[in-house]
Design a protein around this motif. Structure first.
Motif, PDB file in Angstrom:
ATOM      1  N   ASN A  43       0.801  -1.232   0.000  1.00  0.00           N
ATOM      2  CA  ASN A  43       0.000   0.000   0.000  1.00  0.00           C
ATOM      3  C   ASN A  43       0.830   1.276   0.000  1.00  0.00           C
ATOM      4  O   ASN A  43       0.267   2.373   0.032  1.00  0.00           O
ATOM      5  CB  ASN A  43      -0.932   0.014   1.221  1.00  0.00           C
ATOM      6  CG  ASN A  43      -1.967  -1.095   1.153  1.00  0.00           C
ATOM      7  OD1 ASN A  43      -2.524  -1.375   0.089  1.00  0.00           O
ATOM      8  ND2 ASN A  43      -2.217  -1.745   2.276  1.00  0.00           N
ATOM      9  N   ALA A  44       2.132   1.146  -0.005  1.00  0.00           N
ATOM     10  CA  ALA A  44       3.012   2.320  -0.046  1.00  0.00           C
ATOM     11  C   ALA A  44       3.545   2.474  -1.467  1.00  0.00           C
ATOM     12  O   ALA A  44       4.457   1.754  -1.867  1.00  0.00           O
ATOM     13  CB  ALA A  44       4.160   2.166   0.945  1.00  0.00           C
ATOM     14  N   GLY A  45       2.969   3.385  -2.243  1.00  0.00           N
ATOM     15  CA  GLY A  45       3.375   3.570  -3.628  1.00  0.00           C
ATOM     16  C   GLY A  45       4.563   4.508  -3.756  1.00  0.00           C
ATOM     17  O   GLY A  45       4.844   5.315  -2.871  1.00  0.00           O
ATOM     18  N   MET A  46       5.255   4.393  -4.861  1.00  0.00           N
ATOM     19  CA  MET A  46       6.416   5.245  -5.111  1.00  0.00           C
ATOM     20  C   MET A  46       6.015   6.716  -5.183  1.00  0.00           C
ATOM     21  O   MET A  46       6.748   7.587  -4.715  1.00  0.00           O
ATOM     22  CB  MET A  46       7.119   4.816  -6.395  1.00  0.00           C
ATOM     23  CG  MET A  46       7.770   3.445  -6.312  1.00  0.00           C
ATOM     24  SD  MET A  46       9.277   3.444  -5.311  1.00  0.00           S
ATOM     25  CE  MET A  46      10.519   3.720  -6.591  1.00  0.00           C
ATOM     26  N   ARG A  47       4.859   7.003  -5.777  1.00  0.00           N
ATOM     27  CA  ARG A  47       4.396   8.394  -5.845  1.00  0.00           C
ATOM     28  C   ARG A  47       4.107   8.946  -4.454  1.00  0.00           C
ATOM     29  O   ARG A  47       4.418  10.093  -4.138  1.00  0.00           O
ATOM     30  CB  ARG A  47       3.135   8.491  -6.709  1.00  0.00           C
ATOM     31  CG  ARG A  47       3.379   8.276  -8.199  1.00  0.00           C
ATOM     32  CD  ARG A  47       2.098   8.451  -8.992  1.00  0.00           C
ATOM     33  NE  ARG A  47       2.339   8.252 -10.410  1.00  0.00           N
ATOM     34  CZ  ARG A  47       2.790   9.195 -11.231  1.00  0.00           C
ATOM     35  NH1 ARG A  47       3.048  10.407 -10.760  1.00  0.00           N
ATOM     36  NH2 ARG A  47       2.997   8.935 -12.506  1.00  0.00           N
ATOM     37  N   GLU A  48       3.521   8.111  -3.620  1.00  0.00           N
ATOM     38  CA  GLU A  48       3.202   8.535  -2.257  1.00  0.00           C
ATOM     39  C   GLU A  48       4.481   8.776  -1.453  1.00  0.00           C
ATOM     40  O   GLU A  48       4.580   9.742  -0.685  1.00  0.00           O
ATOM     41  CB  GLU A  48       2.345   7.458  -1.595  1.00  0.00           C
ATOM     42  CG  GLU A  48       1.734   7.871  -0.271  1.00  0.00           C
ATOM     43  CD  GLU A  48       0.828   6.805   0.292  1.00  0.00           C
ATOM     44  OE1 GLU A  48       0.129   7.104   1.269  1.00  0.00           O
ATOM     45  OE2 GLU A  48       0.831   5.673  -0.236  1.00  0.00           O
ATOM     46  N   ILE A  49       5.453   7.906  -1.634  1.00  0.00           N
ATOM     47  CA  ILE A  49       6.741   8.064  -0.946  1.00  0.00           C
ATOM     48  C   ILE A  49       7.411   9.352  -1.416  1.00  0.00           C
ATOM     49  O   ILE A  49       7.946  10.128  -0.611  1.00  0.00           O
ATOM     50  CB  ILE A  49       7.642   6.846  -1.196  1.00  0.00           C
ATOM     51  CG1 ILE A  49       7.060   5.614  -0.481  1.00  0.00           C
ATOM     52  CG2 ILE A  49       9.068   7.113  -0.714  1.00  0.00           C
ATOM     53  CD1 ILE A  49       7.706   4.304  -0.881  1.00  0.00           C
ATOM     54  N   ALA A  50       7.387   9.578  -2.731  1.00  0.00           N
ATOM     55  CA  ALA A  50       7.992  10.792  -3.281  1.00  0.00           C
ATOM     56  C   ALA A  50       7.320  12.040  -2.735  1.00  0.00           C
ATOM     57  O   ALA A  50       7.983  13.015  -2.358  1.00  0.00           O
ATOM     58  CB  ALA A  50       7.909  10.774  -4.812  1.00  0.00           C
ATOM     59  N   ALA A  51       5.982  12.029  -2.670  1.00  0.00           N
ATOM     60  CA  ALA A  51       5.250  13.186  -2.152  1.00  0.00           C
ATOM     61  C   ALA A  51       5.602  13.446  -0.693  1.00  0.00           C
ATOM     62  O   ALA A  51       5.775  14.597  -0.270  1.00  0.00           O
ATOM     63  CB  ALA A  51       3.746  12.957  -2.307  1.00  0.00           C
ATOM     64  N   ALA A  52       5.723  12.376   0.090  1.00  0.00           N
ATOM     65  CA  ALA A  52       6.071  12.534   1.507  1.00  0.00           C
ATOM     66  C   ALA A  52       7.475  13.097   1.672  1.00  0.00           C
ATOM     67  O   ALA A  52       7.758  13.811   2.637  1.00  0.00           O
ATOM     68  CB  ALA A  52       5.953  11.192   2.224  1.00  0.00           C
ATOM     69  N   ALA A  53       8.356  12.793   0.718  1.00  0.00           N
ATOM     70  CA  ALA A  53       9.735  13.298   0.771  1.00  0.00           C
ATOM     71  C   ALA A  53       9.864  14.667   0.107  1.00  0.00           C
ATOM     72  O   ALA A  53      10.942  15.275   0.161  1.00  0.00           O
ATOM     73  CB  ALA A  53      10.682  12.312   0.093  1.00  0.00           C
ATOM     74  N   GLY A  54       8.791  15.142  -0.541  1.00  0.00           N
ATOM     75  CA  GLY A  54       8.822  16.453  -1.186  1.00  0.00           C
ATOM     76  C   GLY A  54       9.615  16.485  -2.476  1.00  0.00           C
ATOM     77  O   GLY A  54      10.197  17.519  -2.816  1.00  0.00           O
ATOM     78  N   ILE A  55       9.634  15.367  -3.187  1.00  0.00           N
ATOM     79  CA  ILE A  55      10.370  15.290  -4.441  1.00  0.00           C
ATOM     80  C   ILE A  55       9.502  14.606  -5.493  1.00  0.00           C
ATOM     81  O   ILE A  55       8.357  14.234  -5.229  1.00  0.00           O
ATOM     82  CB  ILE A  55      11.698  14.507  -4.273  1.00  0.00           C
ATOM     83  CG1 ILE A  55      11.410  13.092  -3.787  1.00  0.00           C
ATOM     84  CG2 ILE A  55      12.638  15.221  -3.317  1.00  0.00           C
ATOM     85  CD1 ILE A  55      12.617  12.208  -3.766  1.00  0.00           C
ATOM     86  N   THR A  56      10.061  14.414  -6.673  1.00  0.00           N
ATOM     87  CA  THR A  56       9.331  13.750  -7.743  1.00  0.00           C
ATOM     88  C   THR A  56       9.600  12.247  -7.703  1.00  0.00           C
ATOM     89  O   THR A  56      10.658  11.809  -7.243  1.00  0.00           O
ATOM     90  CB  THR A  56       9.766  14.283  -9.117  1.00  0.00           C
ATOM     91  OG1 THR A  56      11.151  13.956  -9.323  1.00  0.00           O
ATOM     92  CG2 THR A  56       9.589  15.799  -9.199  1.00  0.00           C
ATOM     93  N   PRO A  57       8.659  11.442  -8.225  1.00  0.00           N
ATOM     94  CA  PRO A  57       8.909   9.997  -8.291  1.00  0.00           C
ATOM     95  C   PRO A  57      10.159   9.652  -9.082  1.00  0.00           C
ATOM     96  O   PRO A  57      10.838   8.661  -8.780  1.00  0.00           O
ATOM     97  CB  PRO A  57       7.649   9.461  -8.988  1.00  0.00           C
ATOM     98  CG  PRO A  57       6.579  10.459  -8.666  1.00  0.00           C
ATOM     99  CD  PRO A  57       7.281  11.782  -8.641  1.00  0.00           C
ATOM    100  N   ALA A  58      10.480  10.459 -10.097  1.00  0.00           N
ATOM    101  CA  ALA A  58      11.679  10.199 -10.896  1.00  0.00           C
ATOM    102  C   ALA A  58      12.937  10.230 -10.032  1.00  0.00           C
ATOM    103  O   ALA A  58      13.883   9.467 -10.262  1.00  0.00           O
ATOM    104  CB  ALA A  58      11.785  11.210 -12.029  1.00  0.00           C
ATOM    105  N   LEU A  59      12.967  11.129  -9.036  1.00  0.00           N
ATOM    106  CA  LEU A  59      14.134  11.198  -8.157  1.00  0.00           C
ATOM    107  C   LEU A  59      14.241   9.958  -7.273  1.00  0.00           C
ATOM    108  O   LEU A  59      15.333   9.482  -6.987  1.00  0.00           O
ATOM    109  CB  LEU A  59      14.065  12.450  -7.282  1.00  0.00           C
ATOM    110  CG  LEU A  59      14.827  13.684  -7.767  1.00  0.00           C
ATOM    111  CD1 LEU A  59      14.679  14.825  -6.777  1.00  0.00           C
ATOM    112  CD2 LEU A  59      16.310  13.368  -7.973  1.00  0.00           C
ATOM    113  N   VAL A  60      13.105   9.445  -6.836  1.00  0.00           N
ATOM    114  CA  VAL A  60      13.131   8.217  -6.031  1.00  0.00           C
ATOM    115  C   VAL A  60      13.739   7.085  -6.846  1.00  0.00           C
ATOM    116  O   VAL A  60      14.588   6.327  -6.362  1.00  0.00           O
ATOM    117  CB  VAL A  60      11.712   7.834  -5.554  1.00  0.00           C
ATOM    118  CG1 VAL A  60      11.767   6.552  -4.729  1.00  0.00           C
ATOM    119  CG2 VAL A  60      11.091   8.949  -4.729  1.00  0.00           C
TER     120      VAL A  60
END
Length: 200
Positions: A43-60
């Motif tokens: 349930n933890a998506g890459m987009r959600e992780i990126a948003a929580a870190a304040g960056i783009t999914p591409a950076l993740v």
């Protein structure tokens, strides 16, 4: 005739500050750990992780590649024996119990991540392998014979079982302030395992 004032010169726009790579990596890991610990791997998506870190999914993706690799890094960033094994083997039980009962509860606890992973077939085996490689095997080497691996697993069971009912499914006995009697009991159990089990 009054002279016209020339308009103030505009300062050139400041160049964007370069992103600190180590800080970015740390922020991604923290965001991932919180979400893996509270929502589980599925349930933890890459987009959600990126948003929580304040960056783009591409950076993740740039920093960690895949969600699976990020999951591995999230566990490996805070798993190991360093905080647990004190300098004196004869008092390691007290050391671990003191550390355990004085440690504040955290939202991004590694055991929470592993607990969620236990119910997720996609990463259950991976979490088990990481736990064996990073905790059980080094602990068994430190303990030495007899039955080192069994004793290492038993120590982990004592610690993680107490953690489970202190944080994930809190019982009243564990939710108050420091309990010296419980800590002493836990210390004695741990020390008994560390010192060796009697032969069957």
């Amino acid at each position: 005739m009054a002279q016209r004032k020339s308009p103030p010169r505009r300062r050139p726009a400041a160049a964007p500050r370069p992103r600190d790579a180590e800080q970015t990596r740390s922020e991604i890991l923290h965001a991932a750990r919180v979400l893996f610990a509270t929502r589980g791997y599925a349930n933890a998506g890459m987009r959600e992780i990126a948003a929580a870190a304040g960056i783009t999914p591409a950076l993740v993706v740039r920093y960690f590649g895949s969600k699976r690799d990020l999951f591995i890094a999230a566990i490996e960033s805070d798993i190991g024996l360093g905080p647990f094994l004190g300098p004196d083997r004869a008092t390691v039980g007290r050391h671990i119990a003191r550390y355990f009962f004085s440690k504040p509860m955290r939202e991004a606890d590694t055991l929470s991540i592993l607990l969620h992973a236990a119910g997720e077939p996609e990463v259950c085996d991976l979490a088990t392998e990481l736990l064996a490689a990073r905790v059980i095997q080094p602990l068994a080497r430190w303990l030495g014979p007899p039955r080192a691996e069994a004793r290492a697993a038993l120590l982990l069971a004592i610690i993680s079982g107490t953690w489970l009912f202190r944080q994930a499914l809190p019982m009243r006995a564990f939710t108050g302030g420091p309990d010296t009697a419980l800590a002493s009991c836990m210390a004695a159990q741990i020390q008994h395992v560390v010192d060796g089990l009697p032969e069957a």
